[in-house]
Scaffold this motif. Structure first.
Motif, PDB file in Angstrom:
ATOM      1  N   VAL A   1      -5.466  22.046  -2.811  1.00 38.25           N
ATOM      2  CA  VAL A   1      -5.501  23.501  -2.880  1.00 38.25           C
ATOM      3  C   VAL A   1      -4.670  23.934  -4.081  1.00 38.25           C
ATOM      4  O   VAL A   1      -3.776  23.220  -4.526  1.00 38.25           O
ATOM      5  N   SER A   2      -4.968  25.089  -4.586  1.00 43.17           N
ATOM      6  CA  SER A   2      -4.219  25.617  -5.719  1.00 43.17           C
ATOM      7  C   SER A   2      -3.720  27.001  -5.346  1.00 43.17           C
ATOM      8  O   SER A   2      -4.472  27.823  -4.835  1.00 43.17           O
ATOM      9  N   TYR A   3      -2.461  27.233  -5.584  1.00 45.66           N
ATOM     10  CA  TYR A   3      -1.867  28.517  -5.282  1.00 45.66           C
ATOM     11  C   TYR A   3      -0.671  28.723  -6.186  1.00 45.66           C
ATOM     12  O   TYR A   3      -0.105  27.785  -6.741  1.00 45.66           O
ATOM     13  N   THR A   4      -0.278  29.951  -6.325  1.00 47.42           N
ATOM     14  CA  THR A   4       0.868  30.291  -7.155  1.00 47.42           C
ATOM     15  C   THR A   4       2.083  30.471  -6.268  1.00 47.42           C
ATOM     16  O   THR A   4       1.997  31.127  -5.226  1.00 47.42           O
ATOM     17  N   ILE A   5       3.202  29.885  -6.669  1.00 51.09           N
ATOM     18  CA  ILE A   5       4.446  30.116  -5.948  1.00 51.09           C
ATOM     19  C   ILE A   5       5.468  30.681  -6.935  1.00 51.09           C
ATOM     20  O   ILE A   5       5.364  30.470  -8.141  1.00 51.09           O
ATOM     21  N   THR A   6       6.421  31.391  -6.407  1.00 47.25           N
ATOM     22  CA  THR A   6       7.431  32.020  -7.258  1.00 47.25           C
ATOM     23  C   THR A   6       8.343  30.963  -7.875  1.00 47.25           C
ATOM     24  O   THR A   6       8.452  29.836  -7.367  1.00 47.25           O
ATOM     25  N   ASP A   7       9.010  31.334  -8.943  1.00 49.68           N
ATOM     26  CA  ASP A   7       9.964  30.426  -9.575  1.00 49.68           C
ATOM     27  C   ASP A   7      11.091  30.053  -8.613  1.00 49.68           C
ATOM     28  O   ASP A   7      11.544  28.908  -8.592  1.00 49.68           O
ATOM     29  N   ASP A   8      11.534  31.013  -7.812  1.00 44.24           N
ATOM     30  CA  ASP A   8      12.580  30.723  -6.828  1.00 44.24           C
ATOM     31  C   ASP A   8      12.110  29.665  -5.833  1.00 44.24           C
ATOM     32  O   ASP A   8      12.858  28.748  -5.489  1.00 44.24           O
ATOM     33  N   ASN A   9      10.875  29.798  -5.358  1.00 44.53           N
ATOM     34  CA  ASN A   9      10.367  28.818  -4.406  1.00 44.53           C
ATOM     35  C   ASN A   9      10.130  27.461  -5.061  1.00 44.53           C
ATOM     36  O   ASN A   9      10.318  26.426  -4.417  1.00 44.53           O
ATOM     37  N   LYS A  10       9.775  27.446  -6.334  1.00 41.34           N
ATOM     38  CA  LYS A  10       9.655  26.167  -7.048  1.00 41.34           C
ATOM     39  C   LYS A  10      11.008  25.468  -7.078  1.00 41.34           C
ATOM     40  O   LYS A  10      11.098  24.260  -6.843  1.00 41.34           O
ATOM     41  N   ARG A  11      12.053  26.223  -7.365  1.00 49.27           N
ATOM     42  CA  ARG A  11      13.405  25.644  -7.369  1.00 49.27           C
ATOM     43  C   ARG A  11      13.800  25.161  -5.978  1.00 49.27           C
ATOM     44  O   ARG A  11      14.424  24.110  -5.829  1.00 49.27           O
ATOM     45  N   ARG A  12      13.445  25.932  -4.957  1.00 46.04           N
ATOM     46  CA  ARG A  12      13.770  25.518  -3.581  1.00 46.04           C
ATOM     47  C   ARG A  12      13.075  24.204  -3.231  1.00 46.04           C
ATOM     48  O   ARG A  12      13.680  23.321  -2.624  1.00 46.04           O
ATOM     49  N   VAL A  13      11.812  24.083  -3.607  1.00 45.21           N
ATOM     50  CA  VAL A  13      11.076  22.847  -3.325  1.00 45.21           C
ATOM     51  C   VAL A  13      11.716  21.674  -4.071  1.00 45.21           C
ATOM     52  O   VAL A  13      11.873  20.582  -3.510  1.00 45.21           O
ATOM     53  N   GLU A  14      12.099  21.892  -5.306  1.00 47.48           N
ATOM     54  CA  GLU A  14      12.753  20.821  -6.069  1.00 47.48           C
ATOM     55  C   GLU A  14      14.055  20.394  -5.398  1.00 47.48           C
ATOM     56  O   GLU A  14      14.335  19.197  -5.279  1.00 47.48           O
ATOM     57  N   LEU A  15      14.849  21.360  -4.946  1.00 49.38           N
ATOM     58  CA  LEU A  15      16.099  21.027  -4.255  1.00 49.38           C
ATOM     59  C   LEU A  15      15.829  20.307  -2.938  1.00 49.38           C
ATOM     60  O   LEU A  15      16.523  19.333  -2.604  1.00 49.38           O
ATOM     61  N   LEU A  16      14.850  20.774  -2.197  1.00 48.35           N
ATOM     62  CA  LEU A  16      14.521  20.116  -0.935  1.00 48.35           C
ATOM     63  C   LEU A  16      14.009  18.698  -1.162  1.00 48.35           C
ATOM     64  O   LEU A  16      14.307  17.789  -0.381  1.00 48.35           O
ATOM     65  N   THR A  17      13.250  18.504  -2.226  1.00 46.48           N
ATOM     66  CA  THR A  17      12.750  17.171  -2.547  1.00 46.48           C
ATOM     67  C   THR A  17      13.914  16.248  -2.925  1.00 46.48           C
ATOM     68  O   THR A  17      13.945  15.081  -2.541  1.00 46.48           O
ATOM     69  N   ALA A  18      14.871  16.780  -3.657  1.00 45.16           N
ATOM     70  CA  ALA A  18      15.999  15.974  -4.111  1.00 45.16           C
ATOM     71  C   ALA A  18      17.042  15.728  -3.022  1.00 45.16           C
ATOM     72  O   ALA A  18      17.602  14.634  -2.934  1.00 45.16           O
ATOM     73  N   PHE A  19      17.304  16.729  -2.184  1.00 42.00           N
ATOM     74  CA  PHE A  19      18.425  16.632  -1.256  1.00 42.00           C
ATOM     75  C   PHE A  19      18.059  16.780   0.221  1.00 42.00           C
ATOM     76  O   PHE A  19      18.902  16.551   1.079  1.00 42.00           O
ATOM     77  N   GLY A  20      16.845  17.195   0.518  1.00 45.24           N
ATOM     78  CA  GLY A  20      16.463  17.421   1.909  1.00 45.24           C
ATOM     79  C   GLY A  20      16.143  16.122   2.623  1.00 45.24           C
ATOM     80  O   GLY A  20      15.749  15.134   2.023  1.00 45.24           O
ATOM     81  N   ILE A  21      16.323  16.135   3.921  1.00 45.04           N
ATOM     82  CA  ILE A  21      15.979  14.994   4.761  1.00 45.04           C
ATOM     83  C   ILE A  21      14.991  15.501   5.813  1.00 45.04           C
ATOM     84  O   ILE A  21      15.244  16.498   6.481  1.00 45.04           O
ATOM     85  N   LEU A  22      13.870  14.815   5.924  1.00 50.56           N
ATOM     86  CA  LEU A  22      12.846  15.166   6.906  1.00 50.56           C
ATOM     87  C   LEU A  22      12.411  13.876   7.570  1.00 50.56           C
ATOM     88  O   LEU A  22      11.986  12.936   6.895  1.00 50.56           O
TER      89      LEU A  22
END
Length: 70
Positions: A4-25
Motif C-alpha cells: 500500500v502507498s500512503y503519506t505520513i507526516t515527518d513527525d510520524n516518520k521520525r517516530r517510526v524510525e525511533l521505534l524501529t531503532a529502540f522499540g521492542i515488540l
C-alpha cells in the motif's frame, strides 16, 4: 493485502524510525511493517471497545468488527 502507498507526516516518520531503532515488540526489534500493523491493530481495538460499549448486540457493524477480531 499487498503493498500500500500512503503519506505520513515527518513527525510520524521520525517516530517510526525511533521505534524501529529502540522499540521492542514481542521481545525483539520490530520492522516498520510490524510497527504499522501493531498501531492499526491497537487503534482498531480502541474503536471496537468504544463502539461495542454503545452498540446494540444485533448491530451489523459490531458483527463485522467482531469477525475481524476472530
Amino acid at each position: 493485502m499487498g503493498r500500500v502507498s500512503y503519506t505520513i507526516t515527518d513527525d510520524n516518520k521520525r517516530r517510526v524510525e525511533l521505534l524501529t531503532a529502540f522499540g521492542i515488540l514481542n521481545g525483539r526489534f520490530p520492522t516498520k511493517e510490524e510497527i504499522v500493523n501493531e498501531c492499526i491493530r491497537a487503534y482498531f481495538m480502541q474503536v471496537y471497545e468504544s463502539y461495542s460499549s454503545k452498540a446494540d448486540p444485533n448491530d451489523m457493524m459490531l458483527r463485522i468488527m467482531e469477525e475481524v477480531l476472530s
